[in-house]
Design a protein around this motif. Structure first.
Motif, short mmCIF file in Angstrom:
data_model
loop_
_atom_site.label_atom_id
_atom_site.label_comp_id
_atom_site.label_asym_id
_atom_site.label_seq_id
_atom_site.Cartn_x
_atom_site.Cartn_y
_atom_site.Cartn_z
N GLN A 54 46.90 37.77 27.79
CA GLN A 54 47.78 38.61 28.60
C GLN A 54 47.91 38.11 30.05
OE1 GLN A 54 45.81 42.32 27.32
NE2 GLN A 54 47.87 42.96 26.72
N LYS A 55 47.54 36.87 30.30
CA LYS A 55 47.68 36.25 31.62
C LYS A 55 46.91 37.02 32.68
CE LYS A 55 50.77 34.02 29.27
NZ LYS A 55 50.56 34.56 27.95
N ALA A 56 45.72 37.51 32.33
CA ALA A 56 44.95 38.40 33.18
C ALA A 56 44.23 37.70 34.33
CB ALA A 56 43.92 39.17 32.33
N ARG A 57 43.92 36.43 34.21
CA ARG A 57 43.17 35.75 35.28
C ARG A 57 44.06 35.38 36.47
NH1 ARG A 57 40.40 32.75 30.94
NH2 ARG A 57 38.48 33.90 30.58
N LEU A 58 45.14 34.69 36.20
CA LEU A 58 46.03 34.26 37.29
C LEU A 58 47.12 35.28 37.58
CD1 LEU A 58 46.39 30.49 36.35
CD2 LEU A 58 44.84 31.53 38.01
N GLY A 59 47.52 36.03 36.57
CA GLY A 59 48.51 37.09 36.74
C GLY A 59 49.92 36.67 36.38
N THR A 60 50.55 37.50 35.59
CA THR A 60 51.93 37.23 35.21
C THR A 60 52.84 37.21 36.42
OG1 THR A 60 51.56 38.27 33.09
CG2 THR A 60 53.83 38.01 33.75
N ASN A 61 52.54 38.03 37.42
CA ASN A 61 53.36 38.02 38.63
C ASN A 61 53.32 36.65 39.29
OD1 ASN A 61 50.63 38.65 39.16
ND2 ASN A 61 51.11 40.17 40.72
N ALA A 62 52.17 35.99 39.30
CA ALA A 62 52.07 34.64 39.86
C ALA A 62 52.80 33.63 38.98
CB ALA A 62 50.60 34.25 40.02
N PHE A 63 52.60 33.71 37.67
CA PHE A 63 53.25 32.80 36.72
C PHE A 63 54.77 32.84 36.87
CE2 PHE A 63 49.31 32.89 34.57
CZ PHE A 63 49.31 31.98 33.53
N LEU A 64 55.31 34.06 36.80
CA LEU A 64 56.77 34.19 36.80
C LEU A 64 57.39 33.72 38.10
CD1 LEU A 64 57.24 37.61 34.98
CD2 LEU A 64 57.73 35.32 34.10
#
Length: 149
Positions: free
Chosen positions: A100-110
């Motif tokens: 669920q992209k919990a370490r880096l964060g989906t907000n950072a990814f996107l």
């Protein structure tokens, strides 16, 4: 090759007044900027945003996500060809290592992913919609990203 020279991030407020992240990708000849609004839904199967907690902005600040971009994602992607969207996204997914992209964060990814797309479009001399159309023509890429998310 149109390499990524630098990636910066900052906390901004979205149209609803919520803190969110904005990323800027600098290449040899272009700049791509993207901000991602905060997600409203919080289902158990959704990718996770990284938030700060604490009192600032009711715990919804994104300084941790900003640090993830600048300290973890930027060094990973620096020097890569910005037009290699599949590789860029796959490297971020691999670096995070959670479903669920919990370490880096989906907000950072996107924010970083879309900023890369915007920079690549500018490098190619195309409007964003034209460049995304070229990416969409490679449907296995899109299927791969969603299937392995």
């Amino acid at each position: 090759m149109t390499s990524i020279q630098e990636i910066k991030a900052r906390e901004i407020l979205d149209s609803r007044g919520n803190p969110t992240i904005e990323a800027t990708v600098f290449t040899d000849n272009a700049i791509g900027i993207a901000a991602v609004p905060s997600g409203a839904s919080t289902g158990i199967h959704e990718a996770w945003e990284v938030r700060d907690g604490g009192k600032r902005y009711g715990g919804r600040g994104v300084q941790k996500a900003v640090q993830n971009v600048e300290k973890k994602i930027a060094p990973l992607l620096q020097g890569m060809d910005v037009t290699r969207q599949r590789e860029i996204d796959s490297l971020m997914i691999e670096k995070d290592g959670t479903k669920q992209k919990a370490r880096l964060g989906t907000n950072a990814f996107l924010a970083v992913s879309l900023a890369c797309t915007r920079a690549a479009a500018a490098e190619e001399g195309k409007e964003l919609y034209e460049y995304i159309n070229l990416l969409a023509a490679d449907m296995p890429t899109i299927t791969y990203l969603f299937r392995n998310s």
